[in-house]
Design an enzyme around this catalytic site. Structure first.
Site, PDB file in Angstrom:
ATOM      1  N   VAL A  83       0.859  -1.059  -0.016  1.00 46.34           N
ATOM      2  CA  VAL A  83      -0.037  -0.074  -0.064  1.00 46.34           C
ATOM      3  C   VAL A  83       0.906   1.194   0.051  1.00 46.34           C
ATOM      4  O   VAL A  83       1.461   1.314   0.974  1.00 46.34           O
ATOM      5  CB  VAL A  83      -0.916   0.062   1.270  1.00 46.34           C
ATOM      6  CG1 VAL A  83      -1.662   1.193   1.141  1.00 46.34           C
ATOM      7  CG2 VAL A  83      -1.650  -1.139   1.158  1.00 46.34           C
ATOM      8  N   VAL A  85       1.505   5.588  -1.836  1.00 45.98           N
ATOM      9  CA  VAL A  85       1.236   6.620  -2.602  1.00 45.98           C
ATOM     10  C   VAL A  85       2.335   7.303  -2.849  1.00 45.98           C
ATOM     11  O   VAL A  85       3.091   7.603  -1.699  1.00 45.98           O
ATOM     12  CB  VAL A  85       0.139   7.429  -2.102  1.00 45.98           C
ATOM     13  CG1 VAL A  85      -0.116   8.732  -3.015  1.00 45.98           C
ATOM     14  CG2 VAL A  85      -0.916   6.750  -1.980  1.00 45.98           C
ATOM     15  N   ARG A  91      -2.627  13.107  -0.233  1.00 45.95           N
ATOM     16  CA  ARG A  91      -3.598  13.859   0.321  1.00 45.95           C
ATOM     17  C   ARG A  91      -4.518  14.194  -0.869  1.00 45.95           C
ATOM     18  O   ARG A  91      -5.076  15.333  -0.594  1.00 45.95           O
ATOM     19  CB  ARG A  91      -3.168  15.159   1.033  1.00 45.95           C
ATOM     20  CG  ARG A  91      -1.954  15.186   1.710  1.00 45.95           C
ATOM     21  CD  ARG A  91      -2.365  14.642   3.285  1.00 45.95           C
ATOM     22  NE  ARG A  91      -1.325  14.602   3.987  1.00 45.95           N
ATOM     23  CZ  ARG A  91      -1.267  13.907   5.334  1.00 45.95           C
ATOM     24  NH1 ARG A  91      -2.324  13.037   5.514  1.00 45.95           N
ATOM     25  NH2 ARG A  91      -0.074  13.846   6.288  1.00 45.95           N
ATOM     26  N   ARG A  92      -4.730  13.452  -1.646  1.00 46.66           N
ATOM     27  CA  ARG A  92      -5.850  13.681  -2.800  1.00 46.66           C
ATOM     28  C   ARG A  92      -6.746  12.410  -3.154  1.00 46.66           C
ATOM     29  O   ARG A  92      -7.221  12.199  -4.135  1.00 46.66           O
ATOM     30  CB  ARG A  92      -4.843  13.735  -4.113  1.00 46.66           C
ATOM     31  CG  ARG A  92      -3.898  15.146  -3.957  1.00 46.66           C
ATOM     32  CD  ARG A  92      -2.931  14.986  -5.208  1.00 46.66           C
ATOM     33  NE  ARG A  92      -2.053  16.152  -5.132  1.00 46.66           N
ATOM     34  CZ  ARG A  92      -1.058  16.572  -5.953  1.00 46.66           C
ATOM     35  NH1 ARG A  92      -1.150  15.891  -7.083  1.00 46.66           N
ATOM     36  NH2 ARG A  92      -0.309  17.452  -5.753  1.00 46.66           N
ATOM     37  N   GLY A  93      -6.773  11.543  -2.053  1.00 46.78           N
ATOM     38  CA  GLY A  93      -8.142  10.540  -2.024  1.00 46.78           C
ATOM     39  C   GLY A  93      -7.724   9.502  -2.807  1.00 46.78           C
ATOM     40  O   GLY A  93      -8.570   8.503  -2.547  1.00 46.78           O
ATOM     41  N   LEU A  94      -6.334   9.222  -3.145  1.00 46.00           N
ATOM     42  CA  LEU A  94      -5.967   7.891  -3.875  1.00 46.00           C
ATOM     43  C   LEU A  94      -5.941   6.693  -3.041  1.00 46.00           C
ATOM     44  O   LEU A  94      -6.571   5.594  -3.303  1.00 46.00           O
ATOM     45  CB  LEU A  94      -4.589   8.202  -4.556  1.00 46.00           C
ATOM     46  CG  LEU A  94      -4.704   9.158  -5.661  1.00 46.00           C
ATOM     47  CD1 LEU A  94      -3.383   8.949  -6.377  1.00 46.00           C
ATOM     48  CD2 LEU A  94      -5.699   8.776  -6.764  1.00 46.00           C
ATOM     49  N   LEU A  95      -5.501   6.888  -1.691  1.00 42.17           N
ATOM     50  CA  LEU A  95      -5.526   5.659  -0.696  1.00 42.17           C
ATOM     51  C   LEU A  95      -6.819   5.464  -0.414  1.00 42.17           C
ATOM     52  O   LEU A  95      -6.932   4.168  -0.347  1.00 42.17           O
ATOM     53  CB  LEU A  95      -4.575   6.185   0.409  1.00 42.17           C
ATOM     54  CG  LEU A  95      -4.417   5.354   1.728  1.00 42.17           C
ATOM     55  CD1 LEU A  95      -3.896   3.944   1.122  1.00 42.17           C
ATOM     56  CD2 LEU A  95      -3.881   5.560   2.935  1.00 42.17           C
ATOM     57  N   TYR A 125      -4.759   3.056   9.210  1.00 40.88           N
ATOM     58  CA  TYR A 125      -5.763   2.149   8.934  1.00 40.88           C
ATOM     59  C   TYR A 125      -7.348   1.933   9.636  1.00 40.88           C
ATOM     60  O   TYR A 125      -8.269   1.304   9.125  1.00 40.88           O
ATOM     61  CB  TYR A 125      -5.312   0.634   8.811  1.00 40.88           C
ATOM     62  CG  TYR A 125      -4.106   0.723   7.806  1.00 40.88           C
ATOM     63  CD1 TYR A 125      -4.582   0.651   6.383  1.00 40.88           C
ATOM     64  CD2 TYR A 125      -2.708   0.959   8.078  1.00 40.88           C
ATOM     65  CE1 TYR A 125      -3.650   0.426   5.375  1.00 40.88           C
ATOM     66  CE2 TYR A 125      -1.980   0.647   7.168  1.00 40.88           C
ATOM     67  CZ  TYR A 125      -2.294   0.580   5.694  1.00 40.88           C
ATOM     68  OH  TYR A 125      -1.206   0.818   4.615  1.00 40.88           O
ATOM     69  N   PHE A 409       4.771  -9.143   5.961  1.00 43.15           N
ATOM     70  CA  PHE A 409       4.496  -9.116   4.681  1.00 43.15           C
ATOM     71  C   PHE A 409       4.201  -8.141   3.816  1.00 43.15           C
ATOM     72  O   PHE A 409       3.792  -7.067   4.498  1.00 43.15           O
ATOM     73  CB  PHE A 409       3.386 -10.415   4.439  1.00 43.15           C
ATOM     74  CG  PHE A 409       2.089 -10.132   5.342  1.00 43.15           C
ATOM     75  CD1 PHE A 409       1.104  -9.254   4.831  1.00 43.15           C
ATOM     76  CD2 PHE A 409       1.793 -10.595   6.631  1.00 43.15           C
ATOM     77  CE1 PHE A 409       0.112  -8.917   5.618  1.00 43.15           C
ATOM     78  CE2 PHE A 409       0.843 -10.438   7.420  1.00 43.15           C
ATOM     79  CZ  PHE A 409      -0.144  -9.414   6.846  1.00 43.15           C
TER      80      PHE A 409
END
Length: 409
Positions: A83, A85, A91-95, A125, A409
Site C-alpha cells: 500500500v 502513494v 492527500r488527494r484521495g487515492l489511498l 488504517y 508481509f
C-alpha cells in the site's frame, strides 16, 4: 486529468518494475536485483490495484492469498500489502479509493472473511475499519548481565546450518506450532523460499542469515532460530549484536537451549529481537528490566464478513450474545448479530432481539484474534454495554495464547 479521475486498474505481470520503484520511493529503501526478484516471486498481480498518472505508477494496494490462524481455527485471509502513494500524489484521495475498492472486492468474492496487515503508521488504517489485533515485543538490549535458569530436563543437541538446507525441518516445526498460534500465516513452498531467501542488500551490514536448530534426544528437530549477527567495536573492544529474526520452539527445553546459545555468542554484547507480546523470554532471564523491552503494534485485522468471521473462530467458553455492529464502508456488516458458540464451534446469524453490546467493525477486528479483553475495549469506549451484565458474560472472546505476527508481509 485530476487525481480523482485517475482510473484504478488491476495489475499485470509487466507492472512489477514500476511497482518496485513506487515501493522504494514510498518506503525510503532500495531493492537490489536479488531483492526485487524475491518480491516478484510472491507478488500477485491479479490482486494488485494500481493507479497510473499517464505512464507513471503513483499509488497501489495489493494482497496475498494466504491462510491465517485464528482462535481454534484457520481461515482464508486477504494479506494486504504494497500500500503506497507517491509523495507527489498524497492527500488527494487515492489511498481512500484504493482501500475502499479492495475491501469491496474481498467482500464480494466471498472467500476471505477477514483482511490483515502490518501498518507502516498506526493512524492510517483504523479509518478503514482495521483494528489492532496483535502486538509484538521489541528487545534491543545488552546481554552481558543476563542469565538464564539451569535446564530442568535433558537438553538435546544444537546444530548450526544454512536455513535453506534445513527447510523441511523448519516447515515441520513451524506447521506444528502454527495450528495453535493466532496471527500466524501459512507458508507454502513459495513463501518458504521467500522467508529463507537472503538478498545481500537488506542485511544492513549484518552477516548472512543462519539457522540454529535444537534436536531432541530422539533426533527430532523441535525448535529453531533464524538469526544473523552484526559486528561492531567500541573503546572496550568488540561488541557485536545478535539479531534474532524468528524463534520457534515446541517445548520449554528447546526454547531454553536456543536462548542460552544466542545470549552468549562470543564477540557479541547485544541482542535484537522481535517476538510475541507474551514472549517467555521475559520470564526466562534473571533480570527482565535488562531486556529494555517495549510493546508495539503488529497485526491489524479488518472483519470483512461479520457472520462468517465470527462463526469461523472458536471461543474460550460458552457465549450467547447479540452485538449491534456499525460499518460505514461495508453496510452488509451493519446491524444486530446473535453469536452463539464455544470451544467446539460457533454460529452467527441476524438477530431481532435487543442488542447486549454495541461496537463498530474496528472493535471486532481488535477482538478477533483474542489478544484483548472485551472489558479493555469497553473501558476505552470502543464497546458499549447495552444490557447490564453483558460484559461480564462475554469473556470468551479472549484466548489462551496471545496473538502474534510471524514475519512482515
Amino acid at each position: 486529468m485530476t487525481e480523482t479521475a485517475l482510473p484504478i486498474t488491476v495489475g499485470r505481470p509487466d507492472d512489477f518494475d514500476e511497482l518496485a520503484r513506487l515501493f522504494e520511493i514510498a518506503f525510503h529503501t532500495t531493492l537490489d536485483a536479488e531483492a526485487r526478484e524475491a518480491e516478484r516471486s510472491i507478488w500477485e498481480p491479479q490482486r494488485s490495484l494500481l493507479v497510473f498518472d499517464g505512464a507513471e505508477l503513483v499509488a497501489s494496494a495489493g494482497a496475498y492469498t494466504r491462510e491465517l490462524t485464528v482462535p481454534g481455527a484457520v481461515v482464508p485471509a486477504a494479506h494486504v500489502t504494497m500500500v503506497a502513494v507517491l509523495p507527489t500524489h498524497r492527500r488527494r484521495g487515492l489511498l481512500t479509493r484504493l482501500m475502499r475498492r479492495q475491501l469491496r472486492e474481498v467482500r464480494d468474492a466471498g472467500r476471505e472473511p477477514v483482511a490483515v496487515l502490518w501498518a507502516s503508521e498506526g493512524r492510517i488504517y483504523p479509518r478503514f475499519g482495521y483494528g489492532l489485533a496483535a502486538q509484538q515485543l521489541a528487545v534491543e538490549c545488552a546481554t552481558t548481565e543476563l542469565r538464564l535458569p539451569a535446564p530442568t530436563a535433558a537438553e538435546g543437541r544444537l546444530r548450526l546450518d544454512r536455513p535453506a538446507a534445513r527447510r523441511a525441518e523448519l516447515t515441520r516445526v513451524y506447521d506444528r506450532q502454527r495450528a495453535d498460534r493466532p496471527g500466524w500465516s501459512d507458508r507454502d513452498d513459495r513463501w518458504w523460499r521467500y522467508v529463507l531467501g537472503d538478498p545481500p542488500g537488506p542485511r544492513d551490514g549484518a552477516t548472512e542469515r543462519r539457522v540454529l536448530l535444537h534436536e531432541a534426544p530422539d533426533g527430532e528437530v523441535d525448535g529453531y532460530a533464524l538469526w544473523r549477527s552484526r559486528l561492531a567495536q567500541d573503546t572496550g573492544g568488540v561488541c557485536g549484536t545478535a539479531v534474532v529474526e524468528e524463534l520457534v520452539a515446541e517445548n520449554a527445553t528447546a526454547r531454553l537451549a536456543l536462548w542460552r546459545l544466542l545470549l552468549s555468542l562470543d564477540l557479541t554484547r547485544r541482542l535484537s529481537y522481535r517476538g510475541p507480546a507474551d514472549d517467555p523470554l521475559l520470564r526466562l532471564v534473571n533480570e527482565p528490566r535488562r531486556l529494555e523491552a517495549r510493546v508495539s503494534d503488529a497485526l491489524w485485522v479488518r472483519v470483512v464478513d461479520v457472520p462468517a468471521a465470527l462463526a469461523a473462530r472458536r471461543y474460550a467458553a460458552a457465549v450467547d450474545v447479540v452485538v449491534e455492529v456499525t460499518d460505514e464502508l461495508l453496510p452488509e456488516n451493519a446491524g444486530r448479530w446473535r453469536l452463539t458458540g464455544g470451544p467446539d464451534g460457533a454460529r452467527c446469524v441476524p438477530a431481532d432481539a435487543p442488542a447486549d453490546l454495541a461496537c463498530d467493525v474496528r472493535a471486532l477486528g481488535e477482538l478477533y484474534l483474542g489478544g484483548v479483553g472485551i472489558t479493555t475495549l469497553a473501558d476505552a469506549g470502543r464497546v458499549v454495554e447495552l444490557r447490564p451484565g453483558a460484559l461480564a458474560a462475554a469473556p470468551a472472546f479472549s484466548w489462551h495464547r496471545a496473538p502474534s505476527g510471524m514475519g512482515v508481509f
